[in-house]
Design a protein around this motif. Structure first.
Motif, PDB file in Angstrom:
ATOM      1  N   GLY A   1       7.422  82.147  54.711  1.00  0.00           N
ATOM      2  CA  GLY A   1       6.057  82.628  54.787  1.00  0.00           C
ATOM      3  C   GLY A   1       5.979  84.142  54.728  1.00  0.00           C
ATOM      4  N   HIS A   2       4.762  84.665  54.763  1.00  0.00           N
ATOM      5  CA  HIS A   2       4.576  86.110  54.717  1.00  0.00           C
ATOM      6  C   HIS A   2       3.300  86.476  55.458  1.00  0.00           C
ATOM      7  N   PRO A   3       3.213  87.704  55.944  1.00  0.00           N
ATOM      8  CA  PRO A   3       1.971  88.148  56.567  1.00  0.00           C
ATOM      9  C   PRO A   3       0.913  88.364  55.490  1.00  0.00           C
TER      10      PRO A   3
ATOM     11  N   SER B   1       0.439  81.574  56.318  1.00  0.00           N
ATOM     12  CA  SER B   1       1.839  81.232  56.560  1.00  0.00           C
ATOM     13  C   SER B   1       2.449  82.080  57.674  1.00  0.00           C
ATOM     14  N   THR B   2       1.589  82.706  58.467  1.00  0.00           N
ATOM     15  CA  THR B   2       1.998  83.431  59.670  1.00  0.00           C
ATOM     16  C   THR B   2       1.215  82.874  60.848  1.00  0.00           C
ATOM     17  N   LEU B   3       1.916  82.474  61.892  1.00  0.00           N
ATOM     18  CA  LEU B   3       1.233  81.977  63.082  1.00  0.00           C
ATOM     19  C   LEU B   3       1.308  83.023  64.188  1.00  0.00           C
ATOM     20  N   VAL B   4       0.421  82.889  65.149  1.00  0.00           N
ATOM     21  CA  VAL B   4       0.400  83.776  66.305  1.00  0.00           C
ATOM     22  C   VAL B   4       0.643  82.953  67.558  1.00  0.00           C
TER      23      VAL B   4
ATOM     24  N   ASN C   1       8.909  82.245  46.444  1.00  0.00           N
ATOM     25  CA  ASN C   1       7.691  82.506  47.210  1.00  0.00           C
ATOM     26  C   ASN C   1       6.852  83.661  46.690  1.00  0.00           C
ATOM     27  N   GLY C   2       7.355  84.403  45.715  1.00  0.00           N
ATOM     28  CA  GLY C   2       6.544  85.453  45.106  1.00  0.00           C
ATOM     29  C   GLY C   2       6.381  86.691  45.949  1.00  0.00           C
ATOM     30  N   HIS C   3       7.257  86.891  46.933  1.00  0.00           N
ATOM     31  CA  HIS C   3       7.198  88.096  47.758  1.00  0.00           C
ATOM     32  C   HIS C   3       8.587  88.409  48.280  1.00  0.00           C
ATOM     33  N   THR C   4       8.759  89.553  48.904  1.00  0.00           N
ATOM     34  CA  THR C   4      10.026  89.917  49.535  1.00  0.00           C
ATOM     35  C   THR C   4       9.747  90.466  50.928  1.00  0.00           C
ATOM     36  N   ARG C   5       9.069  89.670  51.741  1.00  0.00           N
ATOM     37  CA  ARG C   5       8.767  90.068  53.115  1.00  0.00           C
ATOM     38  C   ARG C   5       9.739  89.365  54.056  1.00  0.00           C
ATOM     39  N   PHE C   6      10.333  90.153  54.984  1.00  0.00           N
ATOM     40  CA  PHE C   6      11.370  89.619  55.842  1.00  0.00           C
ATOM     41  C   PHE C   6      11.137  90.008  57.297  1.00  0.00           C
ATOM     42  N   LEU C   7      11.961  89.464  58.172  1.00  0.00           N
ATOM     43  CA  LEU C   7      11.923  89.575  59.631  1.00  0.00           C
ATOM     44  C   LEU C   7      10.851  88.647  60.205  1.00  0.00           C
ATOM     45  N   HIS C   8      10.812  88.555  61.535  1.00  0.00           N
ATOM     46  CA  HIS C   8      10.022  87.508  62.175  1.00  0.00           C
ATOM     47  C   HIS C   8       8.535  87.599  61.868  1.00  0.00           C
TER      48      HIS C   8
ATOM     49  N   GLY D   1       7.402  89.490  59.148  1.00  0.00           N
ATOM     50  CA  GLY D   1       7.240  89.888  57.753  1.00  0.00           C
ATOM     51  C   GLY D   1       6.999  91.364  57.545  1.00  0.00           C
ATOM     52  N   ARG D   2       7.300  92.193  58.539  1.00  0.00           N
ATOM     53  CA  ARG D   2       7.011  93.622  58.418  1.00  0.00           C
ATOM     54  C   ARG D   2       7.857  94.312  57.347  1.00  0.00           C
ATOM     55  N   ALA D   3       9.084  93.827  57.129  1.00  0.00           N
ATOM     56  CA  ALA D   3       9.968  94.450  56.140  1.00  0.00           C
ATOM     57  C   ALA D   3       9.541  94.033  54.743  1.00  0.00           C
TER      58      ALA D   3
END
Length: 439
Positions: free
Chosen positions: A83-85, A95-98, A389-396, A398-400
């Motif tokens: 997922g991503h933010p 695809s980001t939960l809180v 997934n069409g993105h490159t967001r990483f870490l818990h 997605g900040r990276a």
């Protein structure tokens, strides 16, 4: 799943343990065990297709909500991937939960936390449901704002990171507790989960070093969590803080808290006692997903294909792999386990908790995990994130925005590794990234 995506994935992955001697794609699930093939397909259908509001003529998949954040598993795990933010202010937290909680200070809260890992926020529970069925408002709308952090490598090249701040607006059921703990989590990728579940507990615990007795700065700590099915505490393996013991419990938890679908493990709707309208609405049965269908979804997830490495003979990849070990990445991202030694794919995780420092801390403990500890995420398939997934967001959360930023966010136990990467020249950094993208 979209047909084009299915074709693309079939060319990139093989099923766990089912590659032939050359490592090429194998259809052994279909050829060797027709019943397993059918179970995998049925589980995939319930993973992919949307649930609907009860009561409905589609009784096999009604019961959505009343509060929820998505209407299917695939809505968050697009392509069974990461997922991503929100990438724009207009994009929802899909695809980001809180997650929410409060410090467990009372005896009642401590009792709940023994089984749940946290003390839920009194009104909003431990998961924020952003949506509601017709006539019932969702709980609230999360939002990220970002602060830039800048620096440079020793060779003078500049870098900048985005530090997120999470807030929740449009609260429809009253104010949050003053001591609420919030944590955003992107949906993790699913390939290889069955293999990770198959690793004997003793092999995982063998890598733990709580007191850092070898004095390498890396501790490695197991999380000990409540297993609902077994009614006992066991080793945690899944989720960002290793707070789930099994694919079964992780899946049932997601059904309840993300889609509002009850199961024999989680028989109650995700409505707090303060949300009386939510509690009064019709359901899709008790439970809403029968045990046999839940088990087929679990089978589908457990047998998600493991990524096949690419460019393994590339000299730059070989150089990057050497650097990966030299700077200490493999101390936590352990390539493999003895029980997986015959597998052609390596997970690059120890499945243990590590203190990642104040920069990555969410200050929200779960079971034995502190607010700055995170489970080492597996790296297999990480180089396919953009393709799948069409993105490159990483870490818990997605900040990276890319893998290099993910490395630069490392701190705590991995501070020395980050400093070694900061000291690399550009060709070395490129080789390290080339290796990671081969996984």
């Amino acid at each position: 799943m979209h047909p084009t995506l299915a074709i693309a994935l079939s060319s990139l992955f093989v099923l766990p343990g089912l590659a032939n001697s050359t490592g090429n794609h194998s259809l052994s699930v279909a050829e060797e065990n027709p019943q397993q093939h059918e179970d995998f397909a049925i589980g995939g259908a319930f993973f992919q297709q949307p649930w609907v509001i009860a009561p409905a003529s589609t009784t096999a998949r009604d019961g959505l909500g009343p509060l929820f954040k998505a209407n299917s598993c695939l809505a968050c795990h697009i392509g069974h991937g990461r997922g991503h933010p929100p990438l724009t202010d207009a994009e929802p937290f899909l695809s980001t939960l809180v997650k929410l909680s409060v410090p467990a200070t009372t005896e009642a809260q401590k009792t709940v936390a023994e089984k749940l890992g946290v003390a839920p926020e009194p009104v909003y529970g431990d998961h924020l449901q952003t949506l509601g069925i017709k006539g019932l408002p969702g709980e609230g709308m999360p939002h990220f704002s970002y602060t830039e952090i800048s620096g440079q490598f020793q060779d003078g090249e500049a870098w900048n990171l985005q530090k997120p701040t999470l807030t929740i607006g449009h609260l429809n059921y009253g104010e949050l507790a003053h001591d609420v703990q919030l944590s955003a989590r992107v949906a993790p990728p699913l390939p290889g989960m069955g293999l990770l579940e198959s690793i004997p507990e003793a092999e995982i615990l063998a890598n733990a070093d709580l007191d850092d007795q070898d004095d390498d700065g890396i501790s490695g700590k197991p999380n000990v969590v409540w297993d609902i099915a077994q009614q006992t505490t066991v080793l945690g393996r899944f989720s960002w803080k290793a707070s789930q013991p099994s694919i079964l419990q992780q899946s049932a938890d997601a059904f309840r808290n993300d889609i509002g679908i009850t199961s024999y493990l989680f028989p109650e709707q995700p409505c707090s006692t303060a949300q009386t309208d939510c509690l009064s609405l019709p359901d899709g049965g008790k439970p809403e997903i029968p045990a046999d269908l839940l088990e087929k979804v679990v089978f589908h997830i457990a047998n998600q294909p493991v990524p096949v490495r690419r460019n393994v003979d590339d000299p730059q990849v070989a150089q990057g792999q050497k650097l990966f070990h030299q700077v200490g990445c493999a101390a936590c991202h352990t390539p493999t386990f003895p029980s997986l030694a015959n597998q052609p794919h390596q997970p690059y995780t120890d499945l243990l908790l590590h203190d990642m420092g104040a920069g990555l801390a969410d200050n929200r403990p779960e079971f034995a995990a502190s607010g700055s500890e995170w489970r080492t995420p597996p790296l297999w398939g990480i180089g396919l994130t953009a393709k799948v997934n069409g993105h490159t967001r990483f870490l818990h959360d997605g900040r990276a925005r890319n893998l290099l930023e993910a490395i630069l966010w490392h701190g705590g136990e991995s501070e020395s590794t980050k400093q070694a990467v900061l000291a690399m020249n550009k060709p070395e950094r490129e080789a390290l990234l080339r290796f990671l993208n081969s996984l």
